[in-house]
Scaffold this active site. Structure first.
Site, PDB file in Angstrom:
ATOM      1  N   MET A   1       0.830  -1.196   0.000  1.00 44.30           N
ATOM      2  CA  MET A   1       0.000   0.000   0.000  1.00 44.30           C
ATOM      3  C   MET A   1       0.870   1.255   0.000  1.00 44.30           C
ATOM      4  SD  MET A   1      -2.974   1.341   0.007  1.00 44.30           S
ATOM      5  CE  MET A   1      -3.143   3.108  -0.049  1.00 44.30           C
TER       6      MET A   1
ATOM      7  N   HIS B   1       6.139  -0.076  -8.026  1.00 37.25           N
ATOM      8  CA  HIS B   1       4.731   0.313  -8.170  1.00 37.25           C
ATOM      9  C   HIS B   1       4.301   1.254  -7.044  1.00 37.25           C
ATOM     10  CE1 HIS B   1       0.464  -0.489  -9.335  1.00 37.25           C
ATOM     11  NE2 HIS B   1       0.260  -0.227  -8.053  1.00 37.25           N
ATOM     12  N   GLU B   2       4.570   0.853  -5.817  1.00 37.00           N
ATOM     13  CA  GLU B   2       4.130   1.688  -4.686  1.00 37.00           C
ATOM     14  C   GLU B   2       4.873   3.017  -4.691  1.00 37.00           C
ATOM     15  OE1 GLU B   2       1.527   0.522  -3.577  1.00 37.00           O
ATOM     16  OE2 GLU B   2       1.818  -1.568  -4.122  1.00 37.00           O
TER      17      GLU B   2
ATOM     18  N   HIS C   1       3.455   5.387  -7.222  1.00 34.19           N
ATOM     19  CA  HIS C   1       2.178   5.976  -6.803  1.00 34.19           C
ATOM     20  C   HIS C   1       2.377   7.357  -6.172  1.00 34.19           C
ATOM     21  CE1 HIS C   1      -1.180   3.409  -7.588  1.00 34.19           C
ATOM     22  NE2 HIS C   1      -0.777   2.383  -6.871  1.00 34.19           N
TER      23      HIS C   1
ATOM     24  N   GLU D   1      -4.317   3.331 -10.797  1.00 38.59           N
ATOM     25  CA  GLU D   1      -3.803   1.958 -10.841  1.00 38.59           C
ATOM     26  C   GLU D   1      -3.336   1.548 -12.244  1.00 38.59           C
ATOM     27  OE1 GLU D   1      -2.836   0.692  -8.344  1.00 38.59           O
ATOM     28  OE2 GLU D   1      -4.060   1.484  -6.716  1.00 38.59           O
TER      29      GLU D   1
HETATM   30  N1  B3K Z   1      -3.560   0.756  -3.747  1.00 40.57           N
HETATM   31  C1  B3K Z   1      -3.318  -0.498  -3.094  1.00 40.57           C
HETATM   32  C2  B3K Z   1      -4.466  -1.445  -3.158  1.00 40.57           C
HETATM   33  C3  B3K Z   1      -5.513  -1.192  -2.146  1.00 40.57           C
HETATM   34  C4  B3K Z   1      -6.528  -2.307  -2.179  1.00 40.57           C
HETATM   35  C5  B3K Z   1      -7.677  -2.037  -1.286  1.00 40.57           C
HETATM   36  N2  B3K Z   1      -8.583  -3.152  -1.220  1.00 40.57           N
HETATM   37  C6  B3K Z   1      -2.097  -1.170  -3.608  1.00 40.57           C
HETATM   38  C7  B3K Z   1      -1.685  -0.793  -4.968  1.00 40.57           C
HETATM   39  O1  B3K Z   1      -2.371  -0.954  -5.939  1.00 40.57           O
HETATM   40  O2  B3K Z   1      -0.615  -0.264  -5.091  1.00 40.57           O
HETATM   41 ZN    ZN Z   2      -1.385   0.436  -7.157  1.00 39.66          ZN
END
Ligand code: B3K
Ligand code: ZN
Length: 850
Positions: free
Chosen positions: A256, A290-291, A294, A313
């Site tokens: 996350m 990926h994280e 974000h 996403e």
């Molecule tokens: N954004 C989070 C995923 C959250 C899921 C919630 N049920 C991880 C990601 O896509 O990077």
């Molecule tokens: Zn993501």
């Protein structure tokens, strides 16, 4: 409590919240059974809102007291939160609530894992921490004070100060509540530093439980490479003085992206050669990237509402896929991504759970973190880039960051930057976001007097709620080869916009062999009558690595389909082509490993179903086994030599080249084991000094039903390492023979280490059962019943993971009446369960259909 009668939320109902949040101040007094959360939030009327209902979300909260501008009030507790009468001017909201993290098994909100406190707020978990407008378009700066016994107390942003039993954090970047995070525990860190291109000196940490310190170096290296890559490729620098990653064992997904405080499932960050496979290393690298990515695509620019989830996403998956390609091999990364797309997204898009990349309604948003939103969302970005070109793509992204920094944006905002930069009208392209289903692309060809014409026809089958589909823009990358295997027309972009459309190539000296949809330029199913001779020709000569692999795959699938449906023998022409690939030392070993990998049984079931047949999982398995044996025999002279040549000497390195060799070596081992009763695999097992080779050997042995002794030894060796024990649980079920799969899973659930409340452990057993098609779909129905039993058991404990696992049943309509009946019984049984969660109810209802 969650709503008694689940409500459907619609995109078309969006309205802004009536109030803005200026800033948030939170104090946490941590205690496992009774944590106090004191919030001070400055609200002001939102001039852009038409409605002024002051409603704050709240779930499972005990309200101790509330004040407005210092005066105690009694808010009205309503379904899902509270309401209050507030001034028509800026005001200070204060509330104190009590929560019980130790009782939170759903792993959403503030919960405890292995003695530490941690949070998961996306999508709607913050409302389990305090009363708040828990929606992504409400953005605010946060200051957090944590009081607790634990030595390490972390939250988002930069540290403000700390002392014995307390710490304060301030995040200067306005963010929605779903990006809030808090961690408190007895943790140790793996520290490092990074200087950004803007000259900011950033402290980096990976925080883990004592004992895991030696598994952080790879993740840290991946983080620094990601930070540099985002600067170089997208011009994006990190924007705080500290970046923390924390590993937790109980987590519903991979990781996350909380601002400045990423929280990871420990399986997605901890790595060591002894305990992690090459595939683990690659996945960890991709998830860290990926994280981190974000931070700009998701955090600095977030989503206006959850319908826009693909905005962050899809784009972030696309970015992490680019990163993996740049760091490793573009060809191999693309093939891996397409395998995953077809395996998960096409399956979803062609079944009862099909939904648009931007859905228009949902009951539980957690059910929409899907392969469609993520992987198809990424494919859409890739198509856009192909259509506008690399330079315009970069300009559009620069404009996106400049125009929307600090915004909660929409797909319309995203497309508008491309329209503004290129002057293109993207109205038709937008259908990729609104129409569900995988387009079928039929191709016909004609050749006459030097002119070659390709005629494409697109058609998308109906999906739930969408009987009719309009033509989409499909970028088709195509090249032409002559009979000698020379490329006579290099890759060209054919931009299809109509239902049926022709493209001509002039001045050719003979009928060419087309190489279509190079690099898999659109997420469609290409339907073209071809011959196995032509496929073998493309496998040998295509200059596009994706299509070279694709030709081999199509050949293998055709052979298998004929073995299944006509009882045909394994085609010798296919075995010759395979031999040529295996021998070709000029090819990257990782590519050869992929080319030698047999198409999966699930893929074959979908292919047969698409061709109007009812797949029989038992028959598919039998044919797959027969072909594997035939492949081993056809390559028998080559295998021992190839195996020996691929040996990677020296200390383990997870780099792509070494990993590619190990992948090919394990593929070869799988074939060898069918000839030598597992002798080479037993030797590899005994000598292995890394998990890739150890697990590869064990998989080969279990597949030929000879690995009992090694499986026992494996457990004895690794029983203290929870992530390796997950592998042990999973592999036994994944490799079990069809008739033994459910029983194997069942007996593993009786093992003392089957800590089923831990999502990784639950998924190890049941995810592997669902991924063993002949085992899961065994005619006895034992697999269906076992999974249903456990879903019913897990649902009250952890609805999110339960709902996700329900997708094991999503393909049920493909199968024969008996299997459909067996599955329907289980679906009905799950739905009839008293108090079934909103999450699971929605999933099972959608899977059941009408
Ligand atoms: N954004 C989070 C995923 C959250 C899921 C919630 N049920 C991880 C990601 O896509 O990077
Ligand atoms: Zn993501």
């Amino acid at each position: 409590m969650k709503d008694a009668a689940p409500q459907t939320i619609y995109l078309s109902d969006y309205t802004p919240f009536g109030y803005r949040v200026e800033d948030v101040h939170l104090t946490f007094r941590l205690a496992p059974e009774a944590t106090r959360v004191v919030s001070k939030i400055r609200f002001s009327p939102n001039p852009e809102a038409t409605e002024r209902r002051f409603f704050l979300h709240g779930e499972d909260l005990k309200l101790i007291g509330a004040k407005i501008d210092g005066a105690p009030i009694t808010p009205r507790l309503v379904e899902g939160g509270l309401e209050a009468d507030v001034p028509d001017a800026p005001f200070l909201w204060e509330a104190e609530v009590e929560i019980a993290p130790a009782k939170n098994t759903a792993l959403e909100g503030l919960y405890m894992s292995g003695g530490m406190y941690c949070t998961q707020c996306e999508a709607e978990g913050f409302r389990k921490i305090t009363f708040y407008p828990d929606r992504p378009d409400v953005m605010a700066t946060f200051t957090v004070r944590i009081e607790g016994e634990m030595p390490v107390l972390l939250s988002n942003g930069n540290p403000l100060g700390a002392g014995e039993g307390w710490a304060e954090w301030h995040d200067p970047w306005p963010k929605p509540a779903y990006l809030f995070a808090l961690v408190a525990g007895e943790l140790v860190n793996h520290p490092d530093r990074f200087t950004t291109m803007e000259g900011r000196d950033v402290e980096l940490n990976i925080w883990v439980r004592p004992g895991d310190e030696d598994k952080c170096a790879f993740g840290m290296d991946a983080l620094k490479r990601s930070m540099r890559w985002d600067e170089q490729v997208y011009g994006r620098a990190y924007d705080l003085d500290i970046f923390n990653i924390v590993a937790v064992d109980d987590f519903n997904m991979g990781a996350m992206e909380n601002k400045g405080l990423n929280i990871f499932n420990s399986s997605c960050v901890l790595a060591s050669p002894e305990t992690s496979t090459d595939a683990n290393f690659e996945r960890i690298e991709a998830i860290i990237a990926h994280e981190y990515f974000h931070n700009w695509t998701g955090n600095r620019i977030t989503c206006r509402d959850w319908f826009q989830l693909c905005l962050k996403e899809g784009l972030t998956v696309f970015r992490d896929q680019q990163f993996t390609g740049d760091e490793r091999s573009h060809a191999v990364a693309r093939i891996d991504n397409v395998l995953a797309l077809r395996g998960r997204q096409f399956r979803e898009d062609n079944g009862p759970l099909a939904h648009p990349v931007r859905p228009e309604s949902f009951v539980e948003i957690n059910n929409f973190y899907t392969a469609t939103v993520y992987e198809k969302g990424a494919e859409i970005i890739g198509m856009l880039k192909t259509l506008v070109g690399d330079e315009a793509y970069r300009k559009a992204l620069d404009l996106y960051f400049e125009r929307h920094d600090g915004d909660a944006a929409t797909i319309e905002d995203w497309l508008k930057v491309f329209e503004d930069v290129t002057g293109r009208d993207l109205a038709q392209f937008k259908r990729w976001y609104s129409q569900a289903g995988t387009p079928r692309l039929k191709v016909e060809e004609a050749y006459e007097a030097g002119t070659y014409t390709l005629t494409f026809t697109q058609e998308t089958p109906p999906t739930p709620g969408q009987p009719e589909k309009d033509a989409r823009v499909i970028p088709i990358l195509a090249g032409l080869l002559n009979d000698n295997g020379d490329e006579i027309v290099p890759t060209r972009l054919l931009e299809m916009t109509d239902t049926t459309q022709s493209f001509t190539f002039e001045g050719l000296s003979g009928k060419p062999v087309p190489s279509l949809l190079r690099n898999f330029s659109a997420p469609v199913i290409l339907q073209r009558d071809s011959t196995n001779a032509e496929r073998a020709f493309l496998l040998a000569h295509d200059t596009d690595p994706f299509n070279k692999w694709e030709a081999g795959r199509a050949l293998a699938k055709d052979v298998l389909v004929r073995m299944i449906t006509e009882d045909a023998p394994a085609d010798p022409a296919y075995l010759d082509a395979l031999q040529a690939v295996a021998r070709d030392d000029s090819l990257d070993p990782a590519f050869r490993a992929l080319a030698l990998r047999q198409p999966g049984e699930e893929d074959l079931a979908q292919t047969l179903y698409d061709a109007g047949r009812t797949p029989d999982p038992a028959r598919i398995h039998e044919a797959a086994e027969t072909l594997a044996q035939a492949r081993a025999e056809a390559l028998q002279d080559l295998l021992p030599r190839l195996y020996a040549e691929l040996h990677v000497p020296g200390p383990f390195s997870p780099d792509a080249e070494a990993a590619g060799k190990r992948a090919l070596q394990n593929t070869v081992l799988g074939l060898l084991s069918r000839l030598d009763s597992g002798a080479a695999a037993r030797k590899q097992y005994a000598q292995a000094d890394n998990m890739t080779m150890q697990l590869g050997a064990l998989a080969s042995l279990l597949t030929i039903e000879r690995g009992k002794e090694q499986a026992a030894a494996f457990y004895a060796q690794w029983k203290e390492d929870r992530l390796v024990v997950d592998k042990w649980f999973g592999l036994q079920v994944a490799c079990a023979a069809p008739q033994a799969a459910a029983e194997t899973a069942q007996s593993l659930t009786e093992h003392p280490d089957f800590t089923w409340r831990n999502p990784n452990r639950f998924r190890a057993v049941f995810g592997s059962l669902a991924a063993n098609p002949a085992g899961f779909h065994h005619a006895s129905g034992a697999g269906y019943a076992l999974l249903a039993d456990w879903l019913i058991r897990l649902d009250p404990v952890n609805p999110q993971t339960t709902a996700r696992m329900c997708s094991a049943f999503e393909t049920w309509k493909r199968y024969d009446a008996d299997r459909q009946g067996l599955i329907e019984t289980q679906l009905a049984r799950i739905l009839a369960t008293q108090g079934l969660s909103r999450d699971t109810t929605e999933m099972v209802t959608r899977i059941k259909g009408d």
